[in-house]
Design an enzyme around this catalytic site. Structure first.
Site, PDB file in Angstrom:
ATOM      1  N   GLU A   1       0.570  -1.358  -0.013  1.00 46.20           N
ATOM      2  CA  GLU A   1      -0.115  -0.479  -0.536  1.00 46.20           C
ATOM      3  C   GLU A   1       0.517   1.141  -0.327  1.00 46.20           C
ATOM      4  OE1 GLU A   1      -2.711  -0.258   3.023  1.00 46.20           O
ATOM      5  OE2 GLU A   1      -3.843  -2.105   2.382  1.00 46.20           O
TER       6      GLU A   1
ATOM      7  N   GLU B   1      -6.075 -10.719  -1.057  1.00 46.38           N
ATOM      8  CA  GLU B   1      -7.428 -10.703   0.565  1.00 46.38           C
ATOM      9  C   GLU B   1      -8.354 -10.647  -0.134  1.00 46.38           C
ATOM     10  OE1 GLU B   1      -5.262  -7.318   2.947  1.00 46.38           O
ATOM     11  OE2 GLU B   1      -3.873  -7.769   1.878  1.00 46.38           O
TER      12      GLU B   1
HETATM   13  C1  XIL Z   1      -5.999  -6.677   8.218  1.00 38.18           C
HETATM   14  C2  XIL Z   1      -6.471  -7.706   9.145  1.00 38.18           C
HETATM   15  O1  XIL Z   1      -7.070  -8.452   8.216  1.00 38.18           O
HETATM   16  C3  XIL Z   1      -6.625  -7.262  10.473  1.00 38.18           C
HETATM   17  O2  XIL Z   1      -6.829  -8.069  11.688  1.00 38.18           O
HETATM   18  C4  XIL Z   1      -5.471  -6.081  11.224  1.00 38.18           C
HETATM   19  O3  XIL Z   1      -5.756  -6.032  12.311  1.00 38.18           O
HETATM   20  C5  XIL Z   1      -5.026  -5.458  10.390  1.00 38.18           C
HETATM   21  O4  XIL Z   1      -4.590  -5.329   9.209  1.00 38.18           O
HETATM   22  N1  XIL Z   1      -5.042  -4.585   3.435  1.00 38.18           N
HETATM   23  C6  XIL Z   1      -3.706  -5.350   4.037  1.00 38.18           C
HETATM   24  C7  XIL Z   1      -4.021  -6.469   4.959  1.00 38.18           C
HETATM   25  O5  XIL Z   1      -2.944  -5.922   3.158  1.00 38.18           O
HETATM   26  O6  XIL Z   1      -2.647  -6.692   5.875  1.00 38.18           O
HETATM   27  C8  XIL Z   1      -4.862  -6.381   6.591  1.00 38.18           C
HETATM   28  O7  XIL Z   1      -5.616  -7.240   7.216  1.00 38.18           O
HETATM   29  C9  XIL Z   1      -6.620  -5.750   5.966  1.00 38.18           C
HETATM   30  C10 XIL Z   1      -6.093  -4.514   4.360  1.00 38.18           C
END
Ligand code: XIL
Length: 463
Positions: free
Chosen positions: A261, A372
């Site tokens: 990101e 994701e």
């Molecule tokens: C999120 C997790 O799902 C949570 O449990 C944590 O507290 C914060 O991060 N983008 C990403 C992930 O790359 O690492 C994130 O995951 C969600 C958004």
């Protein structure tokens, strides 16, 4: 002579007039009816409705479970109806149907009306397809990993997570326990235990391990946030961290999200993170180079390095910026793949938007990780229970995503990872970034670990 001429004129008038009347009859084509929203939807039927078409004698009603009307519900293939509605019966509960009508006279049939979609109430009673995801994914022409985001606490042998992971998934990503704020407790001091447990689980069970993520602005340890050294010393801390982590897991982790990101949501700018501020615009490239050097030094020349980001299918300035970053990383020969997070909703992105985005990565010869995936159904907080309508669109959206992914060229495929197992554990409703006020049901299993229609949609995407 005069009279004869008049007679000719009169007969000509009559013949022209009758001719034009005949023309009118022929030209009068039947209007296309408009189908309306259904009434009285129940567990096994509904009342289909449409508008009156002048001159029509009856209507022909089609009902199908497919939007293209490839097949018809028995007895509803051009069923003649004289009314402006028909009570459709004998259907299944919790199922998606479509209907359309044509108007009919003795000699003519109109074009098809618009198509109306309706979901019967109740539950379908049709069991979901119990096939294991990875089993089917391994049988496609060009197989790919099916991934799941996990937490170390879920990996106890015999737990429902453990059983599902071993049956269905061929890759894991740590949901947060391999991020910098979890591993790095002070400069050069590491807490490996939790991350090691995750990696060992993958390694002993023949499950691929994707490392997530070395550098992310939302997981900066407090000591590094407070770091009082110079910018050059800050960069050395980041270099040390990347080097030590990549070295520690060399040969055990197949891929890493090196930077997560780095691009902002506005105007396709670089995100204004502590890394950009302290290390300058080249920091992404530096991080990739350090990761690559560490892997090579540890003898792991096959480690795959990914850049990972979200919302690139809908935010075009962001998409452009990600691909220009990728170009720099490619020129430096330090990137292998691109992670598309795909925190999607039942409405967005569209198929075309996703395809355009992924195809850009194909054109650049990158491996693609749908990294994701989750699909929200309640981003507007307009439902309080998981409705049949949302269940079915979500299923269709999962199917669409998997189908797009499965159609990628073999060289570009890597893994498609789902961001969490059960709906009630999804990060979506709890994220402060997303500002998602209500409940949601974005995943493949319900709170009892039962497979949902989204899981069947995933399987159907592999057909
Ligand atoms: C999120 C997790 O799902 C949570 O449990 C944590 O507290 C914060 O991060 N983008 C990403 C992930 O790359 O690492 C994130 O995951 C969600 C958004």
């Amino acid at each position: 002579m005069k009279i004869k001429f008049l007679l000719v004129l009169v007969s000509l008038f009559f013949s022209l007039n009758s001719c034009s009347k005949e023309d009118n009859d022929v030209a009068e084509t039947l209007e296309t009816p408009t189908a309306n929203a259904p009434k009285d939807v129940n567990d096994n039927g509904f009342k289909a409705k449409w508008n009156y078409v002048s001159n029509s004698k009856s209507y022909l009603l089609d009902v199908s479970t497919s939007e293209n009307f490839d097949t018809f519900v028995a007895n509803y293939n051009a069923k003649p109806v004289t009314d402006l509605n028909e009570v459709v019966v004998g259907l299944l509960g919790g199922t998606q149907y479509y209907y359309r009508v044509r108007a009919k006279t003795e000699t003519e049939i109109s074009d098809y009306s618009n198509v109306i979609s309706v979901v019967t109430t109740g539950s379908s009673g049709i069991p979901e397809d119990p096939t294991f995801l990875k089993v089917k994914a391994n049988k496609v022409a060009n197989p790919f990993f099916v991934g799941m985001a996990i937490k170390a606490s879920q990996l106890t042998t015999g737990s429902p997570y453990d059983i599902i992971l071993k049956n269905e998934f061929s890759s894991i990503s740590a949901e947060y326990e391999m991020k910098m704020d979890q591993i790095s407790t002070a400069s050069g001091v590491y807490n490996w235990s939790v991350a090691d447990k995750i990696v060992a689980y993958g390694n002993t069970n023949g499950i691929n391990v994707h490392g997530h993520a070395l550098v992310w602005h939302n997981a900066v340890p407090q000591w590094l946030k407070n770091f009082s050294g110079t910018d050059a010393e800050f960069a050395l801390e980041v270099k040390k961290y990347i080097t030590d982590v990549v070295t520690h897991y060399a040969g055990k982790v197949k891929s890493w999200d090196v930077v997560n990101e780095a691009v902002d949501d506005t105007d396709g700018k670089m995100r204004n993170t502590i890394f950009l501020q302290r290390m300058g615009a080249n920091y992404v490239k530096d991080c990739f180079q350090w990761a690559k050097n560490a892997a090579n030094a540890a003898g792991d020349t096959k480690l795959l390095l990914f850049y990972n980001d979200y919302a690139t299918s809908t935010n075009i300035p962001k998409q452009d910026k990600v691909f220009s970053l990728v170009d720099d990383l490619k020129t430096a020969n330090v990137i292998d793949g691109l992670g598309f997070q795909m925190h999607n909703t039942y409405l967005s992105p569209t198929k075309a938007q996703i395809e355009t985005d992924l195809n850009k990565a194909v054109a650049k010869g990158l491996k693609i990780h749908v990294s994701e995936l989750d699909i929200q159904v309640n981003q507007f907080n307009d439902i309080t229970t998981f409705t049949n309508e949302r269940r079915l669109v979500q299923k269709a959206k999962y199917k669409e995503m998997v189908k797009i992914y499965n159609a990628l060229p073999v060289a570009n495929k890597y893994a498609l990872t789902i961001w969490g197992m059960r709906d009630n554990e999804s990060w979506i409703p709890y994220s402060t970034d997303l500002n998602h006020v209500g409940n949601d049901w974005p995943l493949l299993y319900d709170s009892n670990f039962a497979i949902k229609s989204s899981h069947t949609g995933f399987l159907e995407g592999l057909d």
